[in-house]
Design a protein around this motif. Structure first.
Motif, PDB file in Angstrom:
ATOM      1  N   LYS A  25      63.179  29.318  -8.251  1.00  0.00           N
ATOM      2  CA  LYS A  25      63.139  27.872  -8.162  1.00  0.00           C
ATOM      3  C   LYS A  25      61.694  27.396  -8.203  1.00  0.00           C
ATOM      4  N   THR A  26      61.504  26.224  -8.785  1.00  0.00           N
ATOM      5  CA  THR A  26      60.184  25.608  -8.860  1.00  0.00           C
ATOM      6  C   THR A  26      60.302  24.153  -8.435  1.00  0.00           C
ATOM      7  N   LEU A  27      59.350  23.702  -7.642  1.00  0.00           N
ATOM      8  CA  LEU A  27      59.326  22.308  -7.188  1.00  0.00           C
ATOM      9  C   LEU A  27      58.067  21.638  -7.722  1.00  0.00           C
ATOM     10  N   ILE A  28      58.252  20.515  -8.396  1.00  0.00           N
ATOM     11  CA  ILE A  28      57.154  19.768  -9.019  1.00  0.00           C
ATOM     12  C   ILE A  28      57.304  18.299  -8.661  1.00  0.00           C
ATOM     13  N   SER A  29      56.196  17.635  -8.376  1.00  0.00           N
ATOM     14  CA  SER A  29      56.225  16.199  -8.111  1.00  0.00           C
ATOM     15  C   SER A  29      55.383  15.472  -9.157  1.00  0.00           C
ATOM     16  N   PHE A  30      55.786  14.235  -9.453  1.00  0.00           N
ATOM     17  CA  PHE A  30      55.027  13.409 -10.393  1.00  0.00           C
ATOM     18  C   PHE A  30      55.462  11.953 -10.276  1.00  0.00           C
ATOM     19  N   MET A  31      54.678  11.076 -10.867  1.00  0.00           N
ATOM     20  CA  MET A  31      55.047   9.676 -11.054  1.00  0.00           C
ATOM     21  C   MET A  31      55.064   9.401 -12.548  1.00  0.00           C
ATOM     22  N   VAL A  32      55.712   8.301 -12.930  1.00  0.00           N
ATOM     23  CA  VAL A  32      55.748   7.933 -14.343  1.00  0.00           C
ATOM     24  C   VAL A  32      55.269   6.488 -14.488  1.00  0.00           C
ATOM     25  N   PRO A  33      54.663   6.149 -15.624  1.00  0.00           N
ATOM     26  CA  PRO A  33      54.266   4.756 -15.869  1.00  0.00           C
ATOM     27  C   PRO A  33      55.482   3.838 -15.853  1.00  0.00           C
ATOM     28  N   GLN A  34      55.339   2.662 -15.247  1.00  0.00           N
ATOM     29  CA  GLN A  34      56.473   1.753 -15.130  1.00  0.00           C
ATOM     30  C   GLN A  34      56.605   0.796 -16.311  1.00  0.00           C
ATOM     31  N   ASN A  35      55.580   0.720 -17.095  1.00  0.00           N
ATOM     32  CA  ASN A  35      55.586  -0.287 -18.167  1.00  0.00           C
ATOM     33  C   ASN A  35      55.935   0.292 -19.532  1.00  0.00           C
ATOM     34  N   THR A  36      56.457   1.534 -19.547  1.00  0.00           N
ATOM     35  CA  THR A  36      56.822   2.172 -20.810  1.00  0.00           C
ATOM     36  C   THR A  36      58.275   2.618 -20.744  1.00  0.00           C
ATOM     37  N   LEU A  37      59.051   2.279 -21.741  1.00  0.00           N
ATOM     38  CA  LEU A  37      60.475   2.574 -21.765  1.00  0.00           C
ATOM     39  C   LEU A  37      60.730   4.079 -21.886  1.00  0.00           C
ATOM     40  N   GLY A  38      61.623   4.606 -21.043  1.00  0.00           N
ATOM     41  CA  GLY A  38      62.095   5.981 -21.181  1.00  0.00           C
ATOM     42  C   GLY A  38      61.158   7.055 -20.693  1.00  0.00           C
ATOM     43  N   ASP A  84      63.538  21.511 -22.350  1.00  0.00           N
ATOM     44  CA  ASP A  84      62.897  22.183 -23.485  1.00  0.00           C
ATOM     45  C   ASP A  84      62.410  23.581 -23.122  1.00  0.00           C
ATOM     46  N   TYR A  85      62.066  23.785 -21.841  1.00  0.00           N
ATOM     47  CA  TYR A  85      61.560  25.092 -21.414  1.00  0.00           C
ATOM     48  C   TYR A  85      62.641  25.917 -20.716  1.00  0.00           C
ATOM     49  N   GLY A  86      63.896  25.501 -20.839  1.00  0.00           N
ATOM     50  CA  GLY A  86      64.997  26.287 -20.291  1.00  0.00           C
ATOM     51  C   GLY A  86      65.123  26.232 -18.788  1.00  0.00           C
ATOM     52  N   MET A  87      64.650  25.146 -18.179  1.00  0.00           N
ATOM     53  CA  MET A  87      64.732  24.977 -16.729  1.00  0.00           C
ATOM     54  C   MET A  87      65.967  24.147 -16.384  1.00  0.00           C
ATOM     55  N   ASN A  88      66.800  24.665 -15.490  1.00  0.00           N
ATOM     56  CA  ASN A  88      67.995  23.965 -15.040  1.00  0.00           C
ATOM     57  C   ASN A  88      67.645  23.104 -13.832  1.00  0.00           C
ATOM     58  N   LEU A  89      67.768  21.777 -13.953  1.00  0.00           N
ATOM     59  CA  LEU A  89      67.444  20.888 -12.839  1.00  0.00           C
ATOM     60  C   LEU A  89      68.497  21.030 -11.748  1.00  0.00           C
ATOM     61  N   THR A  90      68.064  21.317 -10.506  1.00  0.00           N
ATOM     62  CA  THR A  90      68.991  21.489  -9.390  1.00  0.00           C
ATOM     63  C   THR A  90      68.952  20.324  -8.416  1.00  0.00           C
ATOM     64  N   SER A  91      67.862  19.545  -8.383  1.00  0.00           N
ATOM     65  CA  SER A  91      67.821  18.351  -7.539  1.00  0.00           C
ATOM     66  C   SER A  91      66.651  17.475  -7.945  1.00  0.00           C
ATOM     67  N   ILE A  92      66.825  16.157  -7.711  1.00  0.00           N
ATOM     68  CA  ILE A  92      65.767  15.177  -7.924  1.00  0.00           C
ATOM     69  C   ILE A  92      65.741  14.265  -6.698  1.00  0.00           C
ATOM     70  N   SER A  93      64.594  14.163  -6.053  1.00  0.00           N
ATOM     71  CA  SER A  93      64.420  13.285  -4.898  1.00  0.00           C
ATOM     72  C   SER A  93      63.310  12.294  -5.196  1.00  0.00           C
ATOM     73  N   THR A  94      63.334  11.159  -4.532  1.00  0.00           N
ATOM     74  CA  THR A  94      62.293  10.155  -4.717  1.00  0.00           C
ATOM     75  C   THR A  94      61.756   9.694  -3.369  1.00  0.00           C
ATOM     76  N   ARG A  95      60.470   9.370  -3.366  1.00  0.00           N
ATOM     77  CA  ARG A  95      59.833   8.764  -2.198  1.00  0.00           C
ATOM     78  C   ARG A  95      58.903   7.658  -2.689  1.00  0.00           C
ATOM     79  N   PRO A  96      58.748   6.582  -1.910  1.00  0.00           N
ATOM     80  CA  PRO A  96      57.825   5.519  -2.309  1.00  0.00           C
ATOM     81  C   PRO A  96      56.410   6.060  -2.495  1.00  0.00           C
ATOM     82  N   SER A  97      55.752   5.607  -3.548  1.00  0.00           N
ATOM     83  CA  SER A  97      54.401   6.098  -3.833  1.00  0.00           C
ATOM     84  C   SER A  97      53.370   5.552  -2.851  1.00  0.00           C
TER      85      SER A  97
END
Length: 311
Positions: free
Chosen positions: A225-238, A249-262
């Motif tokens: 398992k690998t855990l990675i955090s990031f933010m994304v630009p809000q003003n760009t679609l998708g 694309d790299y063959g990673m199966n997503l097992t969970s997605i969590s969010t926290r306020p930045s």
């Protein structure tokens, strides 16, 4: 050589304490901390070799205090990463001071206040709705602290929700056992280490990632398992969709997605994405390179052997 130092959320007899013992064995030095932040800070500052913290519960979901510490908005724990996980079957008990209730009595109408950790309320809702509707609930820093508080608070009739181990530790009566909503109630703990430490991972070989109560033969983990955090630009679609497609694309199966306020901008979030892949595929560096081009403040929070046992 000095024994390993392992921090956990205290005081003694918490579920975190139990998980630490079952993960590392009895030969290490176990250090109770007042908060998750203190436990992780000790690893960052070299005061401990490992910390073990609850990450999510099968009944009540994510532990947001741990998520916030992993997000690490101020880079206070930049050298700390996840290196393992541990699954602990959690059984809650109703505890009270010795002699307050005769053995077998189920009339608890005299109890005016209940104490436990916030996660435990949601794990015991059916029992609470049946016996304690309208009774004041007081959050404390751990289930073990709930037991300690009940022991020390003699001016009122109160009770704690904590483990049977905590009841024995504090000399409390166990009024009810196994009051959790689901018999399979399980908490997943993450083990954290300082990547600059000279110690190699040193876990209890008898546990192999399982609660002692759930011991069974295990094969060598085949996935990581690998855990990675990031933010994304809000003003760009998708942009979020583009980021998640990188894992595919790299063959990673997503097992969970969590969010926290930045806490940088209203309604902007940090995403914590956990994924799983074959243990022989070393693709994390490539994923990180691609994510940095598509996201903001991207961090690799750790890679470890998958200890989840499925039937």
């Amino acid at each position: 050589m000095a024994p390993l130092k392992v921090t956990f959320l205290g005081p003694a007899a918490s579920f975190s304490h139990q998980a630490a013992v079952e993960t590392f064995g009895s030969s290490v030095e176990l250090i109770p901390c007042l908060s998750f932040a203190d436990a992780i800070a000790a690893v960052q500052n070299g005061g401990a070799d490992y910390a073990i913290v609850p990450f999510e519960n099968s009944t009540n979901g994510s532990v947001v205090q741990t998520l916030d510490l992993l997000v690490d908005r101020n880079d206070d724990y930049s050298d700390v990463k996840v290196c393992s996980e541990y699954y602990l079957t959690v059984h809650h008990c109703l505890l009270a001071r010795k002699g307050l209730f005769p053995a077998g009595q189920r009339d608890y109408s005299s109890i005016t206040k209940l104490y436990t950790h916030p996660q435990a309320w949601g794990q015991c809702e059916k029992f609470l709705a049946e016996h304690f509707r309208g009774v004041e609930r007081q959050d404390v820093s751990s289930t073990s602290k709930a037991g300690e508080t009940v022991l020390d608070t003699t001016a009122e009739v109160n009770a704690a929700i904590a483990s049977g181990f905590a009841g024995q530790h504090y000399g409390l009566d166990i009024l009810e056992e196994n009051i959790e909503d689901a018999a399979s109630n399980t908490t997943r703990f993450l083990v954290l280490r300082n990547v600059k430490s000279n110690y190699q991972t040193h876990f209890n070989p008898e546990s192999d990632g399982q609660s002692i109560a759930q011991k069974q033969p295990l094969a060598v983990p085949k996935t990581e398992k690998t855990l990675i955090s990031f933010m994304v630009p809000q003003n760009t679609l998708g942009t979020l969709a583009d980021a998640l497609l990188i894992f595919k694309d790299y063959g990673m199966n997503l097992t969970s997605i969590s969010t926290r306020p930045s806490q940088l901008q209203a309604w902007k979030y940090v995403f914590l994405v956990e994924s799983e892949t074959d243990q022989n595929k070393e693709v994390v560096p490539e994923i990180m390179n691609s994510l940095r081009k598509a996201t903001e403040n991207c961090k690799h929070l750790g890679t470890w052997a998958n200890r989840l046992v499925t039937t």
